[in-house]
Design an enzyme around this catalytic site. Sequence first.
Site, PDB file in Angstrom:
ATOM      1  N   ARG A  35      -1.571  88.176  47.929  1.00  0.00           N
ATOM      2  CA  ARG A  35      -2.320  87.679  46.750  1.00  0.00           C
ATOM      3  C   ARG A  35      -3.562  86.900  47.183  1.00  0.00           C
ATOM      4  O   ARG A  35      -3.882  85.839  46.641  1.00  0.00           O
ATOM      5  CB  ARG A  35      -1.447  86.783  45.855  1.00  0.00           C
ATOM      6  N   SER A  95       2.330  86.230  36.747  1.00  0.00           N
ATOM      7  CA  SER A  95       2.992  85.242  37.621  1.00  0.00           C
ATOM      8  C   SER A  95       2.072  84.060  37.844  1.00  0.00           C
ATOM      9  O   SER A  95       0.924  84.235  38.262  1.00  0.00           O
ATOM     10  CB  SER A  95       3.308  85.870  38.978  1.00  0.00           C
ATOM     11  N   GLU A 153      -1.159  80.869  41.487  1.00  0.00           N
ATOM     12  CA  GLU A 153      -1.806  82.174  41.727  1.00  0.00           C
ATOM     13  C   GLU A 153      -3.140  82.318  40.992  1.00  0.00           C
ATOM     14  O   GLU A 153      -4.140  82.664  41.614  1.00  0.00           O
ATOM     15  CB  GLU A 153      -0.836  83.298  41.338  1.00  0.00           C
TER      16      GLU A 153
HETATM   17  C1  LIG Z   1       1.063  90.182  32.024  1.00  0.00           C
HETATM   18  C2  LIG Z   1       0.391  90.097  33.375  1.00  0.00           C
HETATM   19  C3  LIG Z   1       0.971  90.706  34.471  1.00  0.00           C
HETATM   20  C4  LIG Z   1       0.345  90.644  35.732  1.00  0.00           C
HETATM   21  N1  LIG Z   1       0.966  91.252  36.788  1.00  0.00           N
HETATM   22  C5  LIG Z   1       0.388  91.210  38.006  1.00  0.00           C
HETATM   23  C6  LIG Z   1       1.016  91.862  39.123  1.00  0.00           C
HETATM   24  O1  LIG Z   1       2.059  92.499  38.989  1.00  0.00           O
HETATM   25  N2  LIG Z   1       0.408  91.774  40.330  1.00  0.00           N
HETATM   26  C7  LIG Z   1      -0.755  91.087  40.513  1.00  0.00           C
HETATM   27  O2  LIG Z   1      -1.247  91.060  41.643  1.00  0.00           O
HETATM   28  N3  LIG Z   1      -1.385  90.478  39.469  1.00  0.00           N
HETATM   29  C8  LIG Z   1      -0.848  90.522  38.237  1.00  0.00           C
HETATM   30  N4  LIG Z   1      -1.450  89.891  37.174  1.00  0.00           N
HETATM   31  C9  LIG Z   1      -2.701  89.147  37.394  1.00  0.00           C
HETATM   32  C10 LIG Z   1      -3.985  89.937  37.032  1.00  0.00           C
HETATM   33  O3  LIG Z   1      -3.701  90.991  36.150  1.00  0.00           O
HETATM   34  C11 LIG Z   1      -4.695  90.512  38.264  1.00  0.00           C
HETATM   35  O4  LIG Z   1      -4.994  89.482  39.164  1.00  0.00           O
HETATM   36  C12 LIG Z   1      -5.977  91.256  37.899  1.00  0.00           C
HETATM   37  O5  LIG Z   1      -6.501  91.889  39.042  1.00  0.00           O
HETATM   38  C13 LIG Z   1      -7.044  90.350  37.288  1.00  0.00           C
HETATM   39  O6  LIG Z   1      -8.071  91.169  36.793  1.00  0.00           O
HETATM   40  P1  LIG Z   1      -9.149  90.630  35.776  1.00  0.00           P
HETATM   41  O7  LIG Z   1     -10.200  91.658  35.617  1.00  0.00           O
HETATM   42  O8  LIG Z   1      -8.485  90.181  34.531  1.00  0.00           O
HETATM   43  O9  LIG Z   1      -9.717  89.379  36.580  1.00  0.00           O
HETATM   44  P2  LIG Z   1     -10.271  88.011  36.013  1.00  0.00           P
HETATM   45  O10 LIG Z   1      -9.121  87.193  35.505  1.00  0.00           O
HETATM   46  O11 LIG Z   1     -11.414  88.239  35.099  1.00  0.00           O
HETATM   47  O12 LIG Z   1     -10.804  87.329  37.350  1.00  0.00           O
HETATM   48  C14 LIG Z   1      -9.912  86.901  38.352  1.00  0.00           C
HETATM   49  C15 LIG Z   1     -10.742  86.343  39.519  1.00  0.00           C
HETATM   50  O13 LIG Z   1     -11.500  87.396  40.093  1.00  0.00           O
HETATM   51  C16 LIG Z   1     -12.894  87.139  39.991  1.00  0.00           C
HETATM   52  N5  LIG Z   1     -13.529  88.419  39.639  1.00  0.00           N
HETATM   53  C17 LIG Z   1     -13.228  89.216  38.581  1.00  0.00           C
HETATM   54  N6  LIG Z   1     -13.995  90.328  38.627  1.00  0.00           N
HETATM   55  C18 LIG Z   1     -14.780  90.223  39.719  1.00  0.00           C
HETATM   56  C19 LIG Z   1     -15.787  91.043  40.302  1.00  0.00           C
HETATM   57  N7  LIG Z   1     -16.144  92.215  39.767  1.00  0.00           N
HETATM   58  N8  LIG Z   1     -16.405  90.588  41.413  1.00  0.00           N
HETATM   59  C20 LIG Z   1     -16.061  89.402  41.985  1.00  0.00           C
HETATM   60  N9  LIG Z   1     -15.118  88.600  41.483  1.00  0.00           N
HETATM   61  C21 LIG Z   1     -14.477  89.000  40.377  1.00  0.00           C
HETATM   62  C22 LIG Z   1     -13.041  86.086  38.908  1.00  0.00           C
HETATM   63  O14 LIG Z   1     -14.193  85.297  39.107  1.00  0.00           O
HETATM   64  C23 LIG Z   1     -11.762  85.283  39.081  1.00  0.00           C
HETATM   65  O15 LIG Z   1     -11.920  84.382  40.128  1.00  0.00           O
HETATM   66  C24 LIG Z   1      -0.866  89.946  35.898  1.00  0.00           C
HETATM   67  C25 LIG Z   1      -1.463  89.329  34.784  1.00  0.00           C
HETATM   68  C26 LIG Z   1      -0.838  89.400  33.534  1.00  0.00           C
HETATM   69  C27 LIG Z   1      -1.507  88.764  32.336  1.00  0.00           C
END
Ligand SMILES: Cc1cc2nc3c(=O)[nH]c(=O)nc-3n(C[C@H](O)[C@H](O)[C@H](O)COP(=O)(O)OP(=O)(O)OC[C@H]3O[C@@H](n4cnc5c(N)ncnc54)[C@H](O)[C@@H]3O)c2cc1C
Length: 354
Positions: free
Chosen positions: A179, A254, A350
Amino acid sequence: MPPNASVTASSAAQPAWFSASYSLRAHNTFGFDVRARLACHVASETDLLAALRDPRAAGQRLLVLGGGSNVVLTRDFDGLVLLVGLRGRRVIREDAAAWYVEAAAGENWHEFVAWTLDERMPGLENLALIPGTVGAAPVQNIGAYGLEMAARCASVRAIELASGDVVEFDAAACGFGYRDSFFKREGRERFVITSVTFRLPKQWTPQAGYADLARALEARGRAAAPDARDVFDAVVAVRRAKLPDPAELGNAGSFFKNPVIDASQFATLQAREPGIVSYPQEDGRVKLAAGWLIDRCGWKGRALGGAAVHERQALVLVNRGGATGADILALAQAIRDDVRARFCVELEQEPISL
Ligand SMILES: Cc1cc2nc3c(=O)[nH]c(=O)nc-3n(C[C@H](O)[C@H](O)[C@H](O)COP(=O)(O)OP(=O)(O)OC[C@H]3O[C@@H](n4cnc5c(N)ncnc54)[C@H](O)[C@@H]3O)c2cc1C
């Protein structure tokens, strides 16, 4: 050979700017109604570069947001939020061993995984139904059911915010960990990821060792020789049964990483808590199930105001309505204190909080 089916979108239009006090409620899965001084939706690298050069961006603190599913927004953001909307996915090449598939950062992760299977390129099915965008996937090296995206990542393309330079990172340069990656540490707030290239091996074997997944395949009568679609369907079913849908109950998945401790500390703990859930690591250390530790401290289903621990999954903190980011962090702190007091184990958060 899979058809090289899709298009990399590029926009001649200017990026869309949103003026002062833009609500981020729809841009974070906790549903917190914090505001940004400015926001800008970028649909191409050209848009992004134009936004960075725009006088409105001068001197502003920058926050990159994809789906907002891994952030805790605790207060208004006094700066410019870049909303990543780059779309497009395509097979860029293939050799005897693998397909190389490029996806733009704003693609929805789950839809991208489903598309690779539709195109008969297995390899990402264990990561089905993870919310968010392709561009955020390398940031915390998303993982689930025995697979991390690092195992399929060939390279990441990013734009450096300060210079506007395009930088190509091969997988080693991404510094992937559990992670974790370069982009969550030293590279944080320095780069916008614009696309990711995946290497999907043609020699495919199912990864269905996780108990929940094995049970779901068994229930479908597909345990003996599952194909990638079976694994995908089973992952989706297990996740739907276990995890709250952010559209119905605000959460960020998580909330804590599973802690990894050394073998001697584990031996002491296990003597005291024989039922402790653990996963031995290759380096001799032991990974603990953070959800189990939290559950044992009696937190499952408990609330502090509108912030609560989910009833079915102790690792997930939820906004039952009316909670703020600060409420979620206060609940997380109380949990962390109890786990430390009872197990002498530190829980690490996380999602990124701001
Ligand atoms: C119900 C649920 C289940 C989940 N299950 C998992 C799982 O099984 N495994 C897991 O690993 N995660 C899980 N997650 C966490 C999450 O889905 C992941 O971390 C996902 O990759 C986040 O994507 P996002 O586009 O929403 O990122 P955001 O929340 O928008 O951003 C997260 C971080 O990444 C940065 N960021 C986003 N996009 C970019 C970009 N293009 N360039 C540079 N930085 C960027 C942001 O600045 C921030 O720091 C879960 C979340 C939820 C709500």
